[in-house]
Write an enzyme that holds these catalytic residues in place. Structure first.
Site, PDB file in Angstrom:
ATOM      1  N   GLN A 169      13.678   0.367  -4.533  1.00 37.70           N
ATOM      2  CA  GLN A 169      14.143   0.860  -6.026  1.00 37.70           C
ATOM      3  C   GLN A 169      14.742  -0.241  -7.180  1.00 37.70           C
ATOM      4  OE1 GLN A 169      16.284   3.204  -6.124  1.00 37.70           O
ATOM      5  NE2 GLN A 169      16.813   3.599  -4.068  1.00 37.70           N
ATOM      6  N   SER A 174       8.252   2.538  -3.083  1.00 37.05           N
ATOM      7  CA  SER A 174       8.060   4.204  -2.408  1.00 37.05           C
ATOM      8  C   SER A 174       7.912   5.192  -3.853  1.00 37.05           C
ATOM      9  CB  SER A 174       9.333   4.235  -1.330  1.00 37.05           C
ATOM     10  OG  SER A 174       9.256   5.477  -1.617  1.00 37.05           O
ATOM     11  N   CYS A 186      21.141   8.348   2.920  1.00 35.73           N
ATOM     12  CA  CYS A 186      20.305   8.801   4.284  1.00 35.73           C
ATOM     13  C   CYS A 186      20.630   9.315   5.967  1.00 35.73           C
ATOM     14  CB  CYS A 186      19.451   7.501   4.530  1.00 35.73           C
ATOM     15  SG  CYS A 186      17.242   7.190   4.610  1.00 35.73           S
ATOM     16  N   THR A 203       9.804   2.812   3.931  1.00 37.60           N
ATOM     17  CA  THR A 203      10.249   2.684   5.336  1.00 37.60           C
ATOM     18  C   THR A 203       9.635   1.827   6.330  1.00 37.60           C
ATOM     19  OG1 THR A 203      12.121   4.223   5.272  1.00 37.60           O
ATOM     20  CG2 THR A 203      11.791   3.552   7.142  1.00 37.60           C
ATOM     21  N   ASN A 247      20.554  -0.410  -3.667  1.00 38.74           N
ATOM     22  CA  ASN A 247      20.616   0.993  -3.944  1.00 38.74           C
ATOM     23  C   ASN A 247      21.040   1.615  -4.093  1.00 38.74           C
ATOM     24  OD1 ASN A 247      20.330   0.249  -0.871  1.00 38.74           O
ATOM     25  ND2 ASN A 247      20.028   2.421  -0.642  1.00 38.74           N
ATOM     26  N   THR A 301      -5.371   9.411   7.982  1.00 38.77           N
ATOM     27  CA  THR A 301      -6.045   9.945   6.643  1.00 38.77           C
ATOM     28  C   THR A 301      -5.425  10.298   5.328  1.00 38.77           C
ATOM     29  OG1 THR A 301      -7.687  11.150   7.941  1.00 38.77           O
ATOM     30  CG2 THR A 301      -7.018  11.983   5.771  1.00 38.77           C
ATOM     31  N   HIS A 311       8.682   7.910  -4.262  1.00 34.17           N
ATOM     32  CA  HIS A 311       9.809   9.451  -4.073  1.00 34.17           C
ATOM     33  C   HIS A 311      10.334   8.772  -5.356  1.00 34.17           C
ATOM     34  CE1 HIS A 311      13.454   9.093  -1.416  1.00 34.17           C
ATOM     35  NE2 HIS A 311      12.228   8.361  -0.623  1.00 34.17           N
TER      36      HIS A 311
HETATM   37  N1  PLP Z   1      14.222   0.556   1.274  1.00 36.01           N
HETATM   38  C1  PLP Z   1      15.152   0.951  -0.644  1.00 36.01           C
HETATM   39  C2  PLP Z   1      16.677  -0.098  -1.130  1.00 36.01           C
HETATM   40  C3  PLP Z   1      15.355   2.753  -0.663  1.00 36.01           C
HETATM   41  O1  PLP Z   1      16.710   2.473  -1.166  1.00 36.01           O
HETATM   42  C4  PLP Z   1      15.366   3.340   0.372  1.00 36.01           C
HETATM   43  C5  PLP Z   1      14.977   4.509  -0.098  1.00 36.01           C
HETATM   44  O2  PLP Z   1      15.216   5.828   0.949  1.00 36.01           O
HETATM   45  C6  PLP Z   1      13.684   2.511   1.263  1.00 36.01           C
HETATM   46  C7  PLP Z   1      13.873   1.710   1.828  1.00 36.01           C
HETATM   47  C8  PLP Z   1      13.463   3.271   2.210  1.00 36.01           C
HETATM   48  O3  PLP Z   1      12.121   4.666   1.439  1.00 36.01           O
HETATM   49  P1  PLP Z   1      11.744   5.564   2.017  1.00 36.01           P
HETATM   50  O4  PLP Z   1      12.379   6.617   1.781  1.00 36.01           O
HETATM   51  O5  PLP Z   1      10.384   5.594   1.112  1.00 36.01           O
HETATM   52  O6  PLP Z   1      11.321   5.430   2.963  1.00 36.01           O
END
Ligand code: PLP
Length: 391
Positions: free
Chosen positions: A179, A199, A324, A73, A151, A236, A201
């Site tokens: 994704q 990202s 989310c 994000t 996603n 940091t 995770h």
């Molecule tokens: N963009 C997409 C397509 C995502 O699936 C996600 C997942 O949450 C994000 C952005 C945001 O990533 P983050 O959770 O690291 O903020």
């Protein structure tokens, strides 16, 4: 409690044991600040250098083009705002109606600050028509920001055509590759894109760490001012998590083709079985091009939220819409943009497989899902209760 059956890898992934092992020393004895000049700090800095190379290698970038930050994000916000800063007189942004909230919420905010937003439509299969992008570009267009892989449905946008249009029309392009990374091959250098979000995770590394790719020839303005990341992102660095991200990127590259093929076969078997064995099931999104791990299905007449609760009792985790903002009463904006009715969108579930998903788990899911759907259909007429939207 039933054994966990995790089919929600687009929401987040478990941490790979090798990734955990790689990061642990950096939470224990190796706690140095990478900006410190003594050897404890220099070891942290050297580890960040390695992680930068690993992440760069996964996406075909140069290490100097990777800026570590807190999440996908942040990367998306930074990319779009950075592109807007290039020429403040340009006030037009092009994105799509099926973006992640990272993009949507920022663009909605920018609309309140006088920017004009074009929300490109998709067709009933979730596909974006590049000609619509071409005709939306004007002399006032400051940036185009689009998903690589959706996603919720896994549908892939026609990236090559998108890049060729934005290159020809000389408009900066940001790709949300959150994704796509680790699931499809990516070569940002060859592609010629200006910005891309990543990202950790979604790649079997921890939450709260991400990266922004900025092409070395693209203009860039930091969102957080400070000296770290060569003054491109102050704060940091989250050393242990960045090292985990690096290791995860290395593993993703190793697993990419083999895992994608295996997961694709398993997903197809899962999807085909449900489509043929359960009445009133429909897939959302084109079959191809699509992420190999994602299946978004409408089970007519059910309430997805209730299905999630019943699945949860059996240990099965999946998603209704995207994950989310739980508690949202709105059906998925992705599905409604594809022309799916509000009721059908509320009856839709996303299953996303992962590297460790195996035949036994899919067999178990194929036993649980038809049974729960039949139970729901027998017990409840569809109502209008809220859907939990999870990424
Ligand atoms: N963009 C997409 C397509 C995502 O699936 C996600 C997942 O949450 C994000 C952005 C945001 O990533 P983050 O959770 O690291 O903020």
């Amino acid at each position: 409690m039933s054994e966990l059956l995790y089919l929600d890898h687009n929401a987040t992934t478990p941490i790979d044991p090798e990734v955990l092992a790689a990061m642990l020393p950096w939470l224990e004895s190796e706690f140095g600040n990478p900006s410190s000049l003594y050897s404890l700090g220099r070891r942290s800095a050297a580890a960040l250098t390695k992680a930068r190379e690993q992440v760069a290698s996964l996406v075909g970038a140069q290490p100097s083009e990777i800026i570590f930050n807190s999440c996908g994000t942040e990367a998306t916000n930074t990319a779009i705002l950075s592109a807007l800063a290039i020429d403040p007189d340009k006030r037009h942004i092009i994105t799509s109606a099926v973006e992640h909230n990272a993009t949507i919420k920022l663009c909605e905010y920018l609309a309140t600050r006088g920017y004009e937003i074009t929300w490109l439509p998709v067709d009933k299969d979730g596909i974006l028509d590049p000609e619509k992008l071409e005709s939306a570009i004007t002399a006032d267009t400051a940036v185009v920001s689009l998903l690589w892989a959706n996603n919720e449905t896994g549908v892939l946008f026609p990236i090559d055509e998108i890049v060729s249009i934005t290159t020809r029309r000389k408009v900066p392009l940001h790709l949300d590759a959150v994704q796509a990374a680790g699931k499809v091959p990516i070569n940002l250098e060859e592609l010629g894109v200006q910005y891309a979000s990543l990202s950790a995770h979604k790649l079997y590394a921890p939450k709260g760490v991400g990266a922004l790719y900025v092409n070395r020839r693209a203009r860039y303005t930091p969102l957080f001012r400070g000296s770290q990341e060569e003054s491109k992102r102050g704060g940091t660095q989250n050393v242990a998590s960045i090292i985990a991200f690096g290791k995860a990127a290395e593993l993703a590259q190793v697993h990419l083709s083999i895992a994608a093929e295996r997961i694709g076969k398993l997903r197809d078997h899962f999807e085909q079985t449900l489509l043929s064995a359960v009445a009133g099931v429909r897939r959302n999104g084109t079959d191809e091009p699509r992420l190999p791990n994602t299946s978004n299905l409408t089970f007519t007449g059910i309430e997805a939220e209730t299905a999630l609760l019943l699945f949860d009792k059996e240990g099965l985790c999946c998603s209704a819409g995207s994950a989310c903002s739980s508690g949202s009463i709105n059906p998925s904006h992705v599905l409604t943009a594809m022309g799916v009715s509000r009721d059908e969108a509320r009856a839709s579930l996303r299953f996303s497989l992962g590297r460790t998903t195996n035949d036994t788990e899919i067999d178990r899911a194929l036993e649980i899902i038809p049974r729960v759907i039949a139970k729901l259909r027998a017990a409840q007429p569809a109502s209008g209760s809220p859907v939990h939207i999870t990424d």
